[in-house]
Design a protein around this motif. Structure first.
Motif, PDB file in Angstrom:
ATOM      1  N   TYR A  99      33.606  37.424  32.905  1.00  0.00           N
ATOM      2  CA  TYR A  99      33.892  38.775  33.416  1.00  0.00           C
ATOM      3  C   TYR A  99      33.000  39.822  32.878  1.00  0.00           C
ATOM      4  O   TYR A  99      32.804  40.593  33.582  1.00  0.00           O
TER       5      TYR A  99
ATOM      6  N   ALA B   9      29.837  40.026  34.490  1.00  0.00           N
ATOM      7  CA  ALA B   9      29.966  40.812  35.902  1.00  0.00           C
ATOM      8  C   ALA B   9      30.147  42.081  35.731  1.00  0.00           C
ATOM      9  O   ALA B   9      29.634  43.012  36.491  1.00  0.00           O
TER      10      ALA B   9
ATOM     11  N   SER C  92      38.942  39.747  43.178  1.00  0.00           N
ATOM     12  CA  SER C  92      38.649  38.359  42.917  1.00  0.00           C
ATOM     13  C   SER C  92      39.594  37.238  43.117  1.00  0.00           C
ATOM     14  O   SER C  92      40.710  37.058  42.456  1.00  0.00           O
TER      15      SER C  92
ATOM     16  N   LEU D 175      34.647  38.733  44.333  1.00  0.00           N
ATOM     17  CA  LEU D 175      34.354  37.398  43.700  1.00  0.00           C
ATOM     18  C   LEU D 175      35.096  36.196  44.615  1.00  0.00           C
ATOM     19  O   LEU D 175      36.273  36.326  44.606  1.00  0.00           O
TER      20      LEU D 175
ATOM     21  N   SER E 123      25.683  35.594  40.593  1.00  0.00           N
ATOM     22  CA  SER E 123      26.657  34.485  40.051  1.00  0.00           C
ATOM     23  C   SER E 123      26.552  34.450  38.541  1.00  0.00           C
ATOM     24  O   SER E 123      25.510  34.902  37.936  1.00  0.00           O
TER      25      SER E 123
ATOM     26  N   HIS F  66      31.253  31.901  38.928  1.00  0.00           N
ATOM     27  CA  HIS F  66      31.763  32.551  40.083  1.00  0.00           C
ATOM     28  C   HIS F  66      30.846  33.702  40.419  1.00  0.00           C
ATOM     29  O   HIS F  66      29.818  34.091  39.789  1.00  0.00           O
TER      30      HIS F  66
ATOM     31  N   VAL G 245      29.797  36.962  42.851  1.00  0.00           N
ATOM     32  CA  VAL G 245      30.177  38.184  43.308  1.00  0.00           C
ATOM     33  C   VAL G 245      29.282  38.841  44.075  1.00  0.00           C
ATOM     34  O   VAL G 245      28.227  38.820  44.018  1.00  0.00           O
TER      35      VAL G 245
END
Length: 308
Positions: A50, A53, A140, A169, A234, A298, A300
């Motif tokens: 996180y 991001a 998210s 996300l 990502s 993950h 975004v």
């Protein structure tokens, strides 16, 4: 998330509401207060991802006045947003009041309570109570719990200030915990478990109220919502072996849920392998083996509401 699908609490290890719930039927009668520590523990484990991001977003989004964390859970990421954007007011939005209570406590503990608020209600409608358009909406893994994702994105877009950013996300790569060949059973177990989870996720989506089948081309869906897609990136969570106990607990809890949910659908050999992996007395178990790791990605997507 305002919606979730988890039928039972996971007392065997750390849990995240999305991972715990994405493959279960709709359920609003959960004891979120009991689940909250598990949800917090996993979000804390994911904090390195996180933070990456947030650092990227901070370069993309200029001084948002209001940030809404759409489907915030217990507020771990909401507080990271407050840290990344020290000039912003952050509102954690969720359907579970018990989790938002934890979010408020966390904000107070971290010294950001003076610019932190919460909003309880069903998404996306409750965003109408924000009072002001947002400079940044962070969503998210909450959108896929809503039946009509296209309509939900259009609703989210309507709560952005001109020039404001929606950070979505969704997707990425599922978590891996084990090598392809773990020395017991047939190699490739985790790939087969992922396939079973994908099938269950499709069933979950189909069972949502007002469910609409949609190709998951997120840039196209963001464009259809009237936004300008501005970026896709990502982020990895890469916790190599030997892992800290928190990561081992997350791997154990995740595989335990898979065993509960899909165990009967596995072939006998895979079922036996999974049972060994989950037996704390077995030297080959995830509780004890030295090669357990956590690796996932993950993705975004960012999109901006045009200023005109």
């Amino acid at each position: 998330m305002a919606h979730d699908h988890h039928h039972q609490h996971d007392h065997q290890g750390r849990s995240d509401r999305h991972e715990a719930g994405r493959h279960h039927d709709h359920d609003h009668d959960l004891d979120w207060a009991a689940m909250a520590p598990l949800l917090e523990a996993q979000a804390e484990l994911f904090t390195p991802l996180y933070r990456q991001a947030m650092a990227w977003l901070a370069g993309e989004v200029t001084a948002p006045g209001l940030i809404a964390d759409v489907g915030s859970g217990p507020g771990v990421v909401s507080c990271l947003l407050a840290d990344a954007f020290p000039g912003a007011r952050v509102v954690a939005v969720d359907g579970a009041g018990a989790l938002l209570e934890r979010a408020r406590d966390r904000a107070a503990r971290l010294g950001v309570a003076d610019r932190f608020g919460t909003l309880t209600g069903e998404l996306p409608g409750v965003l109408g109570e924000l009072g002001h358009p947002a400079g940044l909406l962070w969503a998210s893994q909450s959108l896929h719990h809503l039946g009509d994702q296209r309509a939900a994105l259009t609703a989210l877009a309507g709560h952005l200030a001109p020039g404001g950013t929606l950070a979505l996300l969704e997707g990425g790569l599922p978590a891996r915990f084990l090598p392809r060949d773990i020395g017991i059973g047939r190699p490739g177990l985790q790939a087969r478990l992922h396939a079973a989870e994908e099938d269950a996720f499709a069933e979950m989506r189909a069972s949502l109220p007002g469910s609409v089948a949609e190709a998951e081309d997120w840039p196209a869906l963001l464009t259809a919502a009237g936004l300008k897609h501005t970026g896709t990136r990502s982020f990895l969570l890469d916790l190599p072996a030997p892992v800290p106990e928190e990561a081992r607990a997350y791997a154990t809890a995740s595989l335990s849920r898979v065993r509960e949910r899909f165990g009967d659908g596995l072939d006998a050999e895979d079922r036996a392998t999974l049972d060994r992996l989950l037996d704390p007395e077995d030297a080959a178990s995830v509780h004890r083996r030295p090669d357990v790791f956590v690796l996932l990605a993950h993705t975004v997507y960012t999109a901006v509401r045009p200023a005109d």
